[in-house]
Scaffold this active site. Structure first.
Site: not given
Ligand SMILES: [Zn+2]
Length: 247
Positions: A129, A155, A157, A164, A214, A217
């Site tokens: 990241q 994040s 993630h 994503d 987003e 996401h």
């Molecule tokens: Zn993302």
């Protein structure tokens, strides 16, 4: 399941870099924990800071509120990472195995609906990241990068449960005008929660989610949690602040 979700906030380190301070979203917000006439307290105003969450992200992943302030320390790779290829996708991005069953069902039903979903990113380590954020800074400048990309530790993630999505064969969804209007994006917006996935950063919610829209996401929190959040009609950050605030 432990009822004590965040036993320790641990290190609290406010960033003092002037560039970050200058970028902070200035807006009114209730003090943490404030109650409004028996209703729920809204989450605090978004700000760029670094409050490291305690707790175990492997087990408490669905309970963790990650935003521009609350984040994770550098963590080891989750031990149960598997390729999304196991869920029927044509790429080797990684998710935690606990996501796989719902991700497979989502992929299967999207395909049955005539849609060509793919996965453009999934698990990202703290270190990776750092590279992602640096890329966006180089591409957009720091002020805009902060709006579209999480700093390392912040994040979703890093949890191994965020994905994503994109349209197979299409450009990167973040390079499209509004991928949420694509067939794939629209289907996900409508249906992802049925598979335990939530759109973390919906359109028009920047002040409450801390990030730009987003449409690609999604974060997996399990079907029961996703349905509960969906029923309240608020972004995940707002729901988590209501039901399991990190302080
Ligand atoms: Zn993302």
């Amino acid at each position: 399941m432990s009822r004590r979700r965040f036993p320790c906030l641990g290190l609290v380190l406010a960033l003092t870099a002037s560039s970050l301070a200058a970028s902070a979203v200035a807006q009114g917000g209730e003090p943490a924990g404030a109650s409004t006439g028996g209703g729920f307290a809204p989450p605090p105003a978004c700000r760029y800071a670094r409050t490291v969450l305690g707790g175990d992200p492997l087990h408490a992943h669905a309970d963790l509120l990650l935003d521009t302030e609350f984040g994770l320390p550098p963590t080891p790779d989750p031990p149960d990472l598997v390729s999304v290829r196991a869920a029927g996708f044509d790429s080797d991005h990684l998710v935690r195995e606990i996501v796989l069953s719902d991700l497979s069902a989502l992929k299967r039903d999207a395909r049955a609906a005539g849609l060509a979903l793919d996965v453009r990113s999934a698990y990202r380590s703290f270190t990776y990241q750092e590279q992602v954020f640096a890329y966006w800074v180089s591409r957009l400048g720091e002020a805009q990068a902060l709006r579209v990309s999480a700093r390392p530790g912040h994040s979703e993630h890093q949890l191994g449960t965020a994905v994503d999505f994109g349209s197979r064969g299409g450009p990167a969804p973040w390079d499209e005008e509004d991928w949420g209007r694509s067939q794939e994006g629209a289907w996900l917006a409508e249906n992802a929660y049925r598979y335990g996935f939530l759109l973390s950063y919906p359109a028009g919610e920047e002040e409450r989610t801390c990030y730009d829209y987003e449409p690609w996401h999604f974060r997996w929190v399990g079907r029961d949690r996703a349905s509960a959040v969906q029923a309240e009609g608020v972004p995940l950050r707002v729901w988590l602040w209501r039901h399991m605030p990190p302080r």
